[in-house]
Design a protein around this motif. Structure first.
Motif, PDB file in Angstrom:
ATOM      1  N   GLY A  61     -26.814 -52.620 -24.731  1.00 31.03           N
ATOM      2  CA  GLY A  61     -25.967 -51.899 -25.678  1.00 31.03           C
ATOM      3  C   GLY A  61     -24.489 -52.158 -25.528  1.00 31.03           C
ATOM      4  O   GLY A  61     -23.682 -51.611 -26.277  1.00 31.03           O
ATOM      5  N   ALA A  62     -24.102 -52.974 -24.556  1.00 31.59           N
ATOM      6  CA  ALA A  62     -22.684 -53.286 -24.392  1.00 31.59           C
ATOM      7  C   ALA A  62     -22.181 -53.987 -25.653  1.00 31.59           C
ATOM      8  O   ALA A  62     -22.876 -54.823 -26.237  1.00 31.59           O
ATOM      9  CB  ALA A  62     -22.467 -54.179 -23.174  1.00 31.59           C
ATOM     10  N   SER A  63     -20.994 -53.668 -26.046  1.00 33.55           N
ATOM     11  CA  SER A  63     -20.402 -54.248 -27.234  1.00 33.55           C
ATOM     12  C   SER A  63     -19.983 -55.700 -26.983  1.00 33.55           C
ATOM     13  O   SER A  63     -19.388 -56.015 -25.953  1.00 33.55           O
ATOM     14  CB  SER A  63     -19.180 -53.398 -27.610  1.00 33.55           C
ATOM     15  N   MET A  64     -20.282 -56.574 -27.936  1.00 31.11           N
ATOM     16  CA  MET A  64     -19.859 -57.976 -27.818  1.00 31.11           C
ATOM     17  C   MET A  64     -18.328 -58.042 -27.792  1.00 31.11           C
ATOM     18  O   MET A  64     -17.758 -58.817 -27.032  1.00 31.11           O
ATOM     19  CB  MET A  64     -20.389 -58.815 -28.981  1.00 31.11           C
ATOM     20  N   ASP A  65     -17.680 -57.219 -28.620  1.00 26.41           N
ATOM     21  CA  ASP A  65     -16.213 -57.213 -28.649  1.00 26.41           C
ATOM     22  C   ASP A  65     -15.644 -56.803 -27.293  1.00 26.41           C
ATOM     23  O   ASP A  65     -14.678 -57.395 -26.820  1.00 26.41           O
ATOM     24  CB  ASP A  65     -15.686 -56.267 -29.729  1.00 26.41           C
ATOM     25  N   GLU A  66     -16.247 -55.799 -26.664  1.00 22.79           N
ATOM     26  CA  GLU A  66     -15.805 -55.345 -25.351  1.00 22.79           C
ATOM     27  C   GLU A  66     -15.953 -56.462 -24.315  1.00 22.79           C
ATOM     28  O   GLU A  66     -15.067 -56.692 -23.492  1.00 22.79           O
ATOM     29  CB  GLU A  66     -16.644 -54.122 -24.933  1.00 22.79           C
ATOM     30  N   THR A  67     -17.065 -57.171 -24.384  1.00 18.12           N
ATOM     31  CA  THR A  67     -17.314 -58.259 -23.437  1.00 18.12           C
ATOM     32  C   THR A  67     -16.322 -59.400 -23.645  1.00 18.12           C
ATOM     33  O   THR A  67     -15.727 -59.903 -22.688  1.00 18.12           O
ATOM     34  CB  THR A  67     -18.762 -58.764 -23.577  1.00 18.12           C
ATOM     35  N   VAL A  68     -16.097 -59.784 -24.893  1.00 20.35           N
ATOM     36  CA  VAL A  68     -15.145 -60.853 -25.210  1.00 20.35           C
ATOM     37  C   VAL A  68     -13.741 -60.464 -24.747  1.00 20.35           C
ATOM     38  O   VAL A  68     -13.031 -61.267 -24.130  1.00 20.35           O
ATOM     39  CB  VAL A  68     -15.175 -61.175 -26.723  1.00 20.35           C
ATOM     40  N   GLU A  69     -13.342 -59.251 -25.024  1.00 23.03           N
ATOM     41  CA  GLU A  69     -12.003 -58.806 -24.629  1.00 23.03           C
ATOM     42  C   GLU A  69     -11.855 -58.751 -23.107  1.00 23.03           C
ATOM     43  O   GLU A  69     -10.802 -59.079 -22.570  1.00 23.03           O
ATOM     44  CB  GLU A  69     -11.657 -57.456 -25.252  1.00 23.03           C
ATOM     45  N   PHE A  70     -12.918 -58.346 -22.411  1.00 22.77           N
ATOM     46  CA  PHE A  70     -12.872 -58.345 -20.951  1.00 22.77           C
ATOM     47  C   PHE A  70     -12.632 -59.761 -20.433  1.00 22.77           C
ATOM     48  O   PHE A  70     -11.801 -59.980 -19.556  1.00 22.77           O
ATOM     49  CB  PHE A  70     -14.163 -57.771 -20.347  1.00 22.77           C
ATOM     50  N   VAL A  71     -13.342 -60.726 -20.988  1.00 24.28           N
ATOM     51  CA  VAL A  71     -13.174 -62.115 -20.564  1.00 24.28           C
ATOM     52  C   VAL A  71     -11.757 -62.595 -20.880  1.00 24.28           C
ATOM     53  O   VAL A  71     -11.098 -63.208 -20.041  1.00 24.28           O
ATOM     54  CB  VAL A  71     -14.242 -63.026 -21.201  1.00 24.28           C
ATOM     55  N   ARG A  72     -11.273 -62.312 -22.076  1.00 28.25           N
ATOM     56  CA  ARG A  72      -9.909 -62.733 -22.440  1.00 28.25           C
ATOM     57  C   ARG A  72      -8.869 -62.174 -21.471  1.00 28.25           C
ATOM     58  O   ARG A  72      -7.938 -62.869 -21.085  1.00 28.25           O
ATOM     59  CB  ARG A  72      -9.574 -62.272 -23.853  1.00 28.25           C
ATOM     60  N   ARG A  73      -9.024 -60.912 -21.108  1.00 26.88           N
ATOM     61  CA  ARG A  73      -8.045 -60.261 -20.222  1.00 26.88           C
ATOM     62  C   ARG A  73      -8.160 -60.733 -18.775  1.00 26.88           C
ATOM     63  O   ARG A  73      -7.178 -60.698 -18.040  1.00 26.88           O
ATOM     64  CB  ARG A  73      -8.235 -58.740 -20.255  1.00 26.88           C
ATOM     65  N   ASN A  74      -9.345 -61.151 -18.369  1.00 25.08           N
ATOM     66  CA  ASN A  74      -9.583 -61.398 -16.949  1.00 25.08           C
ATOM     67  C   ASN A  74      -9.893 -62.837 -16.552  1.00 25.08           C
ATOM     68  O   ASN A  74      -9.992 -63.131 -15.359  1.00 25.08           O
ATOM     69  CB  ASN A  74     -10.709 -60.478 -16.462  1.00 25.08           C
ATOM     70  N   ALA A  75     -10.066 -63.726 -17.515  1.00 24.24           N
ATOM     71  CA  ALA A  75     -10.326 -65.125 -17.181  1.00 24.24           C
ATOM     72  C   ALA A  75      -9.127 -65.670 -16.399  1.00 24.24           C
ATOM     73  O   ALA A  75      -7.986 -65.338 -16.698  1.00 24.24           O
ATOM     74  CB  ALA A  75     -10.558 -65.954 -18.437  1.00 24.24           C
ATOM     75  N   PRO A  76      -9.384 -66.461 -15.388  1.00 26.94           N
ATOM     76  CA  PRO A  76      -8.276 -66.977 -14.570  1.00 26.94           C
ATOM     77  C   PRO A  76      -7.355 -67.884 -15.367  1.00 26.94           C
ATOM     78  O   PRO A  76      -7.802 -68.622 -16.243  1.00 26.94           O
ATOM     79  CB  PRO A  76      -8.990 -67.754 -13.448  1.00 26.94           C
ATOM     80  N   GLU A  77      -6.080 -67.779 -15.049  1.00 31.83           N
ATOM     81  CA  GLU A  77      -5.090 -68.675 -15.658  1.00 31.83           C
ATOM     82  C   GLU A  77      -5.147 -70.006 -14.919  1.00 31.83           C
ATOM     83  O   GLU A  77      -5.121 -70.043 -13.695  1.00 31.83           O
ATOM     84  CB  GLU A  77      -3.682 -68.073 -15.504  1.00 31.83           C
ATOM     85  N   ARG A  78      -5.248 -71.067 -15.662  1.00 31.97           N
ATOM     86  CA  ARG A  78      -5.259 -72.394 -15.051  1.00 31.97           C
ATOM     87  C   ARG A  78      -4.314 -73.290 -15.811  1.00 31.97           C
ATOM     88  O   ARG A  78      -4.020 -73.057 -16.968  1.00 31.97           O
ATOM     89  CB  ARG A  78      -6.664 -73.006 -15.092  1.00 31.97           C
ATOM     90  N   GLU A  79      -3.885 -74.340 -15.157  1.00 29.79           N
ATOM     91  CA  GLU A  79      -2.993 -75.291 -15.825  1.00 29.79           C
ATOM     92  C   GLU A  79      -3.764 -76.440 -16.386  1.00 29.79           C
ATOM     93  O   GLU A  79      -4.806 -76.788 -15.967  1.00 29.79           O
ATOM     94  CB  GLU A  79      -1.952 -75.811 -14.828  1.00 29.79           C
TER      95      GLU A  79
END
Length: 139
Positions: free
Chosen positions: A121-139
């Motif tokens: 039941g987790a929201s796809m939008d919630e999951t996508v936003e979590f990844v966007r906010r937390n994905a590591p910054e790389r060069e």
């Protein structure tokens, strides 16, 4: 993170580990990630923890989404985390888990290195936003 803004596209590995043969959720999240502009690699069914680690390292992914419904999460997920750590990839890879994970099992998985656990039941939008906010910054 679109390439239009000069940032690298988030690369995600959606992994099915162990004997779990139910992959509808993995396909749904893979589609949601693609629709969000992420680059998605799908492992296919019945992968060993080592196969998941090898794919993550070889594909240089930012995120691993482990889909697991078999009840073997306390065994299989730590093996993936240990394998990533052996390659020095755990610190710069966001690891999330989706599936049926009892509340009592979640703290140990988080302590081992899982960033978030998404249940039924987790929201796809919630999951996508979590990844966007937390994905590591790389060069």
């Amino acid at each position: 993170m679109s390439t239009d803004q000069g940032q690298r596209t988030i690369r995600c590995l959606v992994a099915k580990v162990g004997l779990d043969g139910h992959d509808r959720g993995a396909h749904v999240i893979a589609r949601a990630f693609r629709d969000a502009g992420f680059e998605v690699i799908y492992s296919g069914l019945h992968r060993s923890p080592d196969e998941v680690v090898q794919a993550a390292v070889q594909e240089d992914v930012d995120v691993i989404g482990i889909s697991i419904l078999s009840g073997a999460h306390n065994t299989l997920v730590p093996k993936i985390l240990d394998g990533l750590d052996e390659y020095g990839a755990l610190s710069d890879t966001l690891v999330i888990v989706g599936g049926i994970i009892p509340e009592d099992d979640r703290p140990a998985l988080r302590e081992a290195g899982v960033s978030e656990i998404f249940g039924p039941g987790a929201s796809m939008d919630e999951t996508v936003e979590f990844v966007r906010r937390n994905a590591p910054e790389r060069e």
